[in-house]
Write a protein that holds these residues in place. Sequence first.
Motif, PDB file in Angstrom:
ATOM      1  N   GLN A  44       0.813  -1.214   0.000  1.00 37.70           N
ATOM      2  CA  GLN A  44       0.000   0.000   0.000  1.00 37.70           C
ATOM      3  C   GLN A  44       0.848   1.266   0.000  1.00 37.70           C
ATOM      4  O   GLN A  44       0.339   2.356   0.198  1.00 37.70           O
ATOM      5  N   ARG A  45       2.154   1.108  -0.247  1.00 32.98           N
ATOM      6  CA  ARG A  45       3.054   2.266  -0.252  1.00 32.98           C
ATOM      7  C   ARG A  45       3.100   2.932  -1.624  1.00 32.98           C
ATOM      8  O   ARG A  45       2.809   2.320  -2.637  1.00 32.98           O
ATOM      9  N   ASN A  46       3.530   4.190  -1.617  1.00 34.20           N
ATOM     10  CA  ASN A  46       3.677   4.946  -2.858  1.00 34.20           C
ATOM     11  C   ASN A  46       5.118   4.875  -3.368  1.00 34.20           C
ATOM     12  O   ASN A  46       5.948   4.137  -2.824  1.00 34.20           O
ATOM     13  N   HIS A  47       5.432   5.673  -4.364  1.00 36.88           N
ATOM     14  CA  HIS A  47       6.746   5.662  -5.003  1.00 36.88           C
ATOM     15  C   HIS A  47       7.879   6.215  -4.133  1.00 36.88           C
ATOM     16  O   HIS A  47       9.040   6.067  -4.470  1.00 36.88           O
ATOM     17  N   VAL A  48       7.547   6.871  -3.001  1.00 33.74           N
ATOM     18  CA  VAL A  48       8.579   7.383  -2.097  1.00 33.74           C
ATOM     19  C   VAL A  48       8.601   6.636  -0.760  1.00 33.74           C
ATOM     20  O   VAL A  48       9.243   7.071   0.184  1.00 33.74           O
ATOM     21  N   GLY A  49       7.897   5.518  -0.702  1.00 34.78           N
ATOM     22  CA  GLY A  49       7.974   4.636   0.465  1.00 34.78           C
ATOM     23  C   GLY A  49       6.992   4.888   1.586  1.00 34.78           C
ATOM     24  O   GLY A  49       7.029   4.202   2.604  1.00 34.78           O
ATOM     25  N   GLY A  50       6.125   5.865   1.424  1.00 32.47           N
ATOM     26  CA  GLY A  50       5.106   6.116   2.441  1.00 32.47           C
ATOM     27  C   GLY A  50       3.784   5.509   2.022  1.00 32.47           C
ATOM     28  O   GLY A  50       3.640   5.013   0.900  1.00 32.47           O
ATOM     29  N   PRO A  51       2.785   5.544   2.908  1.00 25.48           N
ATOM     30  CA  PRO A  51       1.460   5.056   2.522  1.00 25.48           C
ATOM     31  C   PRO A  51       0.920   5.858   1.343  1.00 25.48           C
ATOM     32  O   PRO A  51       1.076   7.078   1.294  1.00 25.48           O
ATOM     33  N   HIS A  52       0.308   5.178   0.392  1.00 24.53           N
ATOM     34  CA  HIS A  52      -0.249   5.832  -0.786  1.00 24.53           C
ATOM     35  C   HIS A  52      -1.324   6.832  -0.358  1.00 24.53           C
ATOM     36  O   HIS A  52      -2.055   6.618   0.610  1.00 24.53           O
ATOM     37  N   ALA A  53      -1.427   7.933  -1.092  1.00 26.11           N
ATOM     38  CA  ALA A  53      -2.405   8.985  -0.790  1.00 26.11           C
ATOM     39  C   ALA A  53      -3.828   8.433  -0.723  1.00 26.11           C
ATOM     40  O   ALA A  53      -4.618   8.839   0.132  1.00 26.11           O
ATOM     41  N   ALA A  54      -4.153   7.507  -1.606  1.00 29.05           N
ATOM     42  CA  ALA A  54      -5.500   6.928  -1.613  1.00 29.05           C
ATOM     43  C   ALA A  54      -5.776   6.144  -0.335  1.00 29.05           C
ATOM     44  O   ALA A  54      -6.895   6.162   0.190  1.00 29.05           O
ATOM     45  N   VAL A  55      -4.761   5.478   0.175  1.00 31.05           N
ATOM     46  CA  VAL A  55      -4.903   4.712   1.411  1.00 31.05           C
ATOM     47  C   VAL A  55      -5.092   5.660   2.595  1.00 31.05           C
ATOM     48  O   VAL A  55      -5.925   5.421   3.467  1.00 31.05           O
ATOM     49  N   MET A  56      -4.332   6.749   2.600  1.00 29.52           N
ATOM     50  CA  MET A  56      -4.485   7.740   3.672  1.00 29.52           C
ATOM     51  C   MET A  56      -5.899   8.325   3.656  1.00 29.52           C
ATOM     52  O   MET A  56      -6.546   8.427   4.701  1.00 29.52           O
ATOM     53  N   PHE A  57      -6.367   8.681   2.465  1.00 25.52           N
ATOM     54  CA  PHE A  57      -7.718   9.212   2.359  1.00 25.52           C
ATOM     55  C   PHE A  57      -8.745   8.168   2.795  1.00 25.52           C
ATOM     56  O   PHE A  57      -9.684   8.474   3.521  1.00 25.52           O
ATOM     57  N   GLY A  58      -8.556   6.927   2.344  1.00 29.02           N
ATOM     58  CA  GLY A  58      -9.492   5.860   2.704  1.00 29.02           C
ATOM     59  C   GLY A  58      -9.604   5.654   4.204  1.00 29.02           C
ATOM     60  O   GLY A  58     -10.695   5.421   4.737  1.00 29.02           O
ATOM     61  N   LEU A  59      -8.487   5.751   4.899  1.00 25.44           N
ATOM     62  CA  LEU A  59      -8.503   5.619   6.358  1.00 25.44           C
ATOM     63  C   LEU A  59      -9.317   6.742   6.987  1.00 25.44           C
ATOM     64  O   LEU A  59     -10.186   6.504   7.832  1.00 25.44           O
ATOM     65  N   ALA A  60      -9.065   7.976   6.561  1.00 21.41           N
ATOM     66  CA  ALA A  60      -9.788   9.120   7.124  1.00 21.41           C
ATOM     67  C   ALA A  60     -11.277   9.066   6.787  1.00 21.41           C
ATOM     68  O   ALA A  60     -12.129   9.321   7.640  1.00 21.41           O
ATOM     69  N   GLU A  61     -11.591   8.721   5.553  1.00 21.16           N
ATOM     70  CA  GLU A  61     -13.004   8.633   5.152  1.00 21.16           C
ATOM     71  C   GLU A  61     -13.713   7.547   5.945  1.00 21.16           C
ATOM     72  O   GLU A  61     -14.864   7.706   6.350  1.00 21.16           O
ATOM     73  N   THR A  62     -13.035   6.444   6.207  1.00 23.23           N
ATOM     74  CA  THR A  62     -13.611   5.369   7.019  1.00 23.23           C
ATOM     75  C   THR A  62     -13.886   5.854   8.436  1.00 23.23           C
ATOM     76  O   THR A  62     -14.970   5.605   8.985  1.00 23.23           O
ATOM     77  N   ALA A  63     -12.932   6.548   9.037  1.00 24.48           N
ATOM     78  CA  ALA A  63     -13.137   7.075  10.387  1.00 24.48           C
ATOM     79  C   ALA A  63     -14.296   8.061  10.409  1.00 24.48           C
ATOM     80  O   ALA A  63     -15.119   8.054  11.335  1.00 24.48           O
ATOM     81  N   SER A  64     -14.395   8.898   9.364  1.00 28.51           N
ATOM     82  CA  SER A  64     -15.486   9.874   9.307  1.00 28.51           C
ATOM     83  C   SER A  64     -16.839   9.181   9.163  1.00 28.51           C
ATOM     84  O   SER A  64     -17.830   9.604   9.755  1.00 28.51           O
ATOM     85  N   GLY A  65     -16.873   8.118   8.372  1.00 26.86           N
ATOM     86  CA  GLY A  65     -18.122   7.360   8.224  1.00 26.86           C
ATOM     87  C   GLY A  65     -18.527   6.657   9.501  1.00 26.86           C
ATOM     88  O   GLY A  65     -19.712   6.580   9.839  1.00 26.86           O
ATOM     89  N   ALA A  66     -17.538   6.169  10.231  1.00 29.67           N
ATOM     90  CA  ALA A  66     -17.836   5.477  11.489  1.00 29.67           C
ATOM     91  C   ALA A  66     -18.391   6.433  12.537  1.00 29.67           C
ATOM     92  O   ALA A  66     -19.357   6.101  13.241  1.00 29.67           O
ATOM     93  N   VAL A  67     -17.815   7.631  12.650  1.00 30.98           N
ATOM     94  CA  VAL A  67     -18.340   8.586  13.621  1.00 30.98           C
ATOM     95  C   VAL A  67     -19.731   9.051  13.194  1.00 30.98           C
ATOM     96  O   VAL A  67     -20.612   9.281  14.028  1.00 30.98           O
ATOM     97  N   THR A  68     -19.962   9.157  11.901  1.00 30.09           N
ATOM     98  CA  THR A  68     -21.286   9.514  11.391  1.00 30.09           C
ATOM     99  C   THR A  68     -22.306   8.443  11.771  1.00 30.09           C
ATOM    100  O   THR A  68     -23.401   8.750  12.252  1.00 30.09           O
ATOM    101  N   MET A  69     -21.933   7.191  11.569  1.00 28.37           N
ATOM    102  CA  MET A  69     -22.830   6.089  11.908  1.00 28.37           C
ATOM    103  C   MET A  69     -23.148   6.091  13.407  1.00 28.37           C
ATOM    104  O   MET A  69     -24.308   5.934  13.803  1.00 28.37           O
ATOM    105  N   ALA A  70     -22.142   6.298  14.226  1.00 29.37           N
ATOM    106  CA  ALA A  70     -22.354   6.308  15.677  1.00 29.37           C
ATOM    107  C   ALA A  70     -23.203   7.501  16.108  1.00 29.37           C
ATOM    108  O   ALA A  70     -24.107   7.363  16.940  1.00 29.37           O
ATOM    109  N   ALA A  71     -22.932   8.666  15.543  1.00 32.38           N
ATOM    110  CA  ALA A  71     -23.638   9.885  15.945  1.00 32.38           C
ATOM    111  C   ALA A  71     -25.112   9.867  15.561  1.00 32.38           C
ATOM    112  O   ALA A  71     -25.954  10.407  16.275  1.00 32.38           O
ATOM    113  N   PHE A  72     -25.406   9.232  14.423  1.00 34.65           N
ATOM    114  CA  PHE A  72     -26.773   9.296  13.903  1.00 34.65           C
ATOM    115  C   PHE A  72     -27.462   7.930  13.887  1.00 34.65           C
ATOM    116  O   PHE A  72     -28.355   7.702  13.070  1.00 34.65           O
ATOM    117  N   THR A  73     -27.070   7.064  14.798  1.00 38.46           N
ATOM    118  CA  THR A  73     -27.665   5.728  14.899  1.00 38.46           C
ATOM    119  C   THR A  73     -29.192   5.759  14.882  1.00 38.46           C
ATOM    120  O   THR A  73     -29.801   5.000  14.136  1.00 38.46           O
TER     121      THR A  73
END
Length: 151
Positions: A44-73
Motif C-alpha cells: 500500500q506504499r507509494n513511489h517514495v515509500g510512504g502510505p499511498h495517498a488513496a490509502v491515507m484518504f481511505g482511512l480518514a473517510e472510514t473514520a469519518s463514516g464510522a463517527v457519522t454512523m455512531a452519531a446518527f444511529t
Amino acid sequence: MTADYAWVADAMARTVPWISKAGIEFLETGPERMLCALPDVPEQRNHVGGPHAAVMFGLAETASGAVTMAAFTPLLERAVPLVASSEIRYRKLARGRLTAEAILGRDTAAVTAELESGSRPEFPVHCTIRDSGEEVTGEVTVNWTLRPHHA
C-alpha cells in the motif's frame, strides 16, 4: 452511563468490504470522536515509500463514516449517510502505521432537526491523520449528508 459503540466497527466491516481488506482497525469508537488505524503494508506504499495517498484518504473517510454512523444511529432506519464532498491536505510524508482521528463538526440535534423538517442536512467531519511518529501527515474534511430513504 456511556453507550457502547463497538458495534460500529463490525457494522462498517460487514457493509464496506474494503475496510477489512485494507486492515483498518477501530481503536476508539464514539458518537463525537472515532480513532482508526491502518498498519504499514508494503503493497500500500507509494513511489517514495510512504502510505499511498488513496490509502491515507481511505482511512480518514472510514473514520469519518464510522463517527457519522455512531452519531446518527437513531436516524439510520430513515436515512442513509452519503459523502457529499471531501477535501484533503497532505502535510508531510507519512511513515509507518497511520491513525485517523475523526471529530464530528456539527451538533447532532441540529442535523436531526434539519432532517425532520424535510431537508437533507449536511455536516462536516474533520479528520487528522498521524503516522507512527505521531506527526500530523494529513488533514481531511469529509462533508456528509443524510439522504432520506424515500428520496
